[in-house]
Design a protein around this motif. Structure first.
Motif, short mmCIF file in Angstrom:
data_model
loop_
_atom_site.label_atom_id
_atom_site.label_comp_id
_atom_site.label_asym_id
_atom_site.label_seq_id
_atom_site.Cartn_x
_atom_site.Cartn_y
_atom_site.Cartn_z
N MET A 42 0.83 -1.21 0.00
CA MET A 42 0.00 0.00 0.00
C MET A 42 0.86 1.25 0.00
O MET A 42 1.95 1.27 0.59
CB MET A 42 -0.89 0.06 1.24
CG MET A 42 -1.96 -0.97 1.30
SD MET A 42 -2.96 -0.68 2.78
CE MET A 42 -4.17 -1.95 2.59
N ASP A 43 0.31 2.27 -0.63
CA ASP A 43 0.95 3.58 -0.68
C ASP A 43 -0.15 4.63 -0.44
O ASP A 43 -1.22 4.53 -1.02
CB ASP A 43 1.57 3.78 -2.06
CG ASP A 43 2.20 5.13 -2.25
OD1 ASP A 43 3.35 5.30 -1.82
OD2 ASP A 43 1.55 6.02 -2.84
N ILE A 44 0.12 5.59 0.44
CA ILE A 44 -0.86 6.64 0.70
C ILE A 44 -0.72 7.70 -0.39
O ILE A 44 0.35 8.32 -0.53
CB ILE A 44 -0.66 7.27 2.09
CG1 ILE A 44 -0.82 6.20 3.18
CG2 ILE A 44 -1.65 8.41 2.31
CD1 ILE A 44 -0.49 6.68 4.57
N ASN A 45 -1.76 7.89 -1.16
CA ASN A 45 -1.72 8.87 -2.24
C ASN A 45 -1.66 10.29 -1.67
O ASN A 45 -2.30 10.59 -0.68
CB ASN A 45 -2.97 8.73 -3.13
CG ASN A 45 -2.96 7.43 -3.87
OD1 ASN A 45 -1.94 6.99 -4.38
ND2 ASN A 45 -4.10 6.78 -3.91
N ASN A 46 -0.90 11.13 -2.32
CA ASN A 46 -0.77 12.56 -1.99
C ASN A 46 -0.19 12.81 -0.60
O ASN A 46 -0.40 13.88 -0.03
CB ASN A 46 -2.13 13.27 -2.11
CG ASN A 46 -2.75 13.09 -3.46
OD1 ASN A 46 -2.06 13.16 -4.47
ND2 ASN A 46 -4.03 12.81 -3.48
N LEU A 62 -1.81 11.27 10.15
CA LEU A 62 -2.34 10.38 9.11
C LEU A 62 -1.72 8.99 9.22
O LEU A 62 -2.42 7.97 9.14
CB LEU A 62 -2.10 10.98 7.72
CG LEU A 62 -2.40 10.09 6.52
CD1 LEU A 62 -3.85 9.62 6.53
CD2 LEU A 62 -2.09 10.83 5.23
N LEU A 63 -0.41 8.93 9.41
CA LEU A 63 0.26 7.63 9.54
C LEU A 63 -0.23 6.87 10.77
O LEU A 63 -0.42 5.65 10.72
CB LEU A 63 1.78 7.81 9.60
CG LEU A 63 2.42 8.35 8.32
CD1 LEU A 63 3.89 8.64 8.56
CD2 LEU A 63 2.24 7.39 7.17
N GLN A 64 -0.47 7.58 11.86
CA GLN A 64 -0.98 6.93 13.05
C GLN A 64 -2.41 6.44 12.85
O GLN A 64 -2.79 5.36 13.30
CB GLN A 64 -0.88 7.88 14.25
CG GLN A 64 0.56 8.10 14.67
CD GLN A 64 0.74 9.24 15.64
OE1 GLN A 64 -0.04 10.17 15.68
NE2 GLN A 64 1.80 9.15 16.44
N ASP A 84 5.63 6.43 3.25
CA ASP A 84 4.18 6.22 3.14
C ASP A 84 3.86 4.93 2.40
O ASP A 84 2.80 4.78 1.83
CB ASP A 84 3.51 7.42 2.47
CG ASP A 84 3.91 7.58 1.01
OD1 ASP A 84 4.99 7.09 0.62
OD2 ASP A 84 3.15 8.19 0.26
N GLU A 85 4.79 3.99 2.45
CA GLU A 85 4.57 2.67 1.85
C GLU A 85 4.54 1.61 2.94
O GLU A 85 5.35 1.63 3.86
CB GLU A 85 5.68 2.32 0.86
CG GLU A 85 5.43 2.87 -0.50
CD GLU A 85 6.34 2.25 -1.54
OE1 GLU A 85 6.22 2.65 -2.69
OE2 GLU A 85 7.16 1.37 -1.22
N PHE A 86 3.59 0.68 2.77
CA PHE A 86 3.37 -0.35 3.77
C PHE A 86 3.17 -1.69 3.09
O PHE A 86 2.69 -1.75 1.96
CB PHE A 86 2.13 -0.03 4.61
CG PHE A 86 2.24 1.28 5.33
CD1 PHE A 86 2.72 1.33 6.62
CD2 PHE A 86 1.88 2.46 4.69
CE1 PHE A 86 2.84 2.55 7.27
CE2 PHE A 86 1.99 3.68 5.34
CZ PHE A 86 2.47 3.72 6.63
N VAL A 87 3.51 -2.75 3.80
CA VAL A 87 3.27 -4.11 3.32
C VAL A 87 2.56 -4.86 4.45
O VAL A 87 2.89 -4.70 5.62
CB VAL A 87 4.60 -4.82 2.95
CG1 VAL A 87 4.37 -6.30 2.70
CG2 VAL A 87 5.23 -4.17 1.75
N SER A 115 -9.73 13.53 1.45
CA SER A 115 -8.67 13.91 0.51
C SER A 115 -7.55 12.87 0.47
O SER A 115 -6.57 13.05 -0.24
CB SER A 115 -8.10 15.28 0.88
OG SER A 115 -7.40 15.21 2.11
N VAL A 116 -7.73 11.79 1.21
CA VAL A 116 -6.71 10.74 1.30
C VAL A 116 -7.25 9.46 0.67
O VAL A 116 -8.41 9.11 0.86
CB VAL A 116 -6.34 10.48 2.78
CG1 VAL A 116 -5.35 9.34 2.89
CG2 VAL A 116 -5.79 11.73 3.42
N SER A 117 -6.40 8.78 -0.08
CA SER A 117 -6.76 7.48 -0.61
C SER A 117 -5.52 6.60 -0.66
O SER A 117 -4.41 7.07 -0.45
CB SER A 117 -7.37 7.61 -2.02
OG SER A 117 -6.40 8.12 -2.92
N LEU A 118 -5.75 5.33 -0.92
CA LEU A 118 -4.66 4.36 -1.00
C LEU A 118 -4.54 3.81 -2.41
O LEU A 118 -5.54 3.62 -3.09
CB LEU A 118 -4.93 3.18 -0.07
CG LEU A 118 -4.96 3.44 1.42
CD1 LEU A 118 -5.37 2.16 2.16
CD2 LEU A 118 -3.62 3.93 1.91
#
Length: 153
Positions: A42-46, A62-64, A84-87, A115-118
Motif C-alpha cells: 500500500m501507498d498513501i496517495n498525496n 495520518l500515519l498513526q 508512506d509505503e506499507f506491506v 482527501s486521502v486514498s490508497l
C-alpha cells in the motif's frame, strides 16, 4: 529492546527489516499447514502534498490513523516499508480476499479524510516466496502503481 528494534516508532507497525524474518516464518507455516498467504503493498496517495500543505504533524497523524485502521481490520502483520509505503502479510487470505480487504481499508481511510486514498497491489505468495521475494515485491509494486493510475481523485 527487541520490540524497539522491530517496530516503527511512529506507527508501531513492524519495520522493513523485520518483514523478511516474518516472511520466512509465515511462508513455512502456510506451506506446512496448506493455507493461502497473500501480501498487500500500500501507498498513501498525496502524502507529500499533505505534509507540504498541512505540516509534518498532520502527516504523522495520518500515519498513526493508518496504523489504527490496520489494527481495526486485524491486519496484524503490517510493516512500514518506507515513508508512506506499507506491506501486510495476510495468512489465510487468498489474493481476492486480500484485494477486498485493501478496498475496505481504503474506504476507512477516505471516511476519516476524504482527501486521502490508497493505492494497493495484492499478490498470493507461494512456497518459493522466500527465495524470490524481490520478484513478488516487484509484482505487488507494479499492481499498486497500476491501481494508482486508475484512482479517481
Amino acid at each position: 529492546m527487541k520490540e524497539l528494534s522491530i517496530r516503527d516508532p511512529l506507527t508501531n507497525l513492524y519495520n522493513r527489516r523485520y518483514f523478511y524474518h516474518c516472511l520466512e516464518t509465515e511462508v513455512q507455516k502456510a506451506t506446512r499447514d496448506r493455507y493461502p498467504l497473500s501480501l498487500i503493498m500500500m501507498d498513501i496517495n498525496n502524502f507529500k502534498e499533505i505534509n507540504d500543505r498541512s505540516g509534518h504533524h498532520k502527516g504523522d497523524e495520518l500515519l498513526q490513523q493508518f496504523a489504527f485502521f490496520a489494527e481495526k481490520l486485524k491486519m496484524n502483520l503490517g510493516f512500514r516499508f518506507g515513508g508512506d509505503e506499507f506491506v501486510f502479510l495476510l495468512p489465510g487470505h487468498t489474493e481476492q480476499t486480500a484485494f477486498q480487504l485493501a478496498g475496505r481499508f481504503d474506504r476507512y481511510l477516505r471516511s476519516w479524510n476524504d482527501s486521502v486514498s490508497l493505492a494497493y497491489g495484492t499478490i498470493s505468495l507461494h512456497e518459493d516466496a522466500v527465495d524470490n521475494i524481490e520478484y513478488y515485491l516487484r509484482l505487488a509494486d507494479e499492481r499498486m502503481y497500476t491501481n494508482k493510475r486508475h484512482i479517481k481523485r
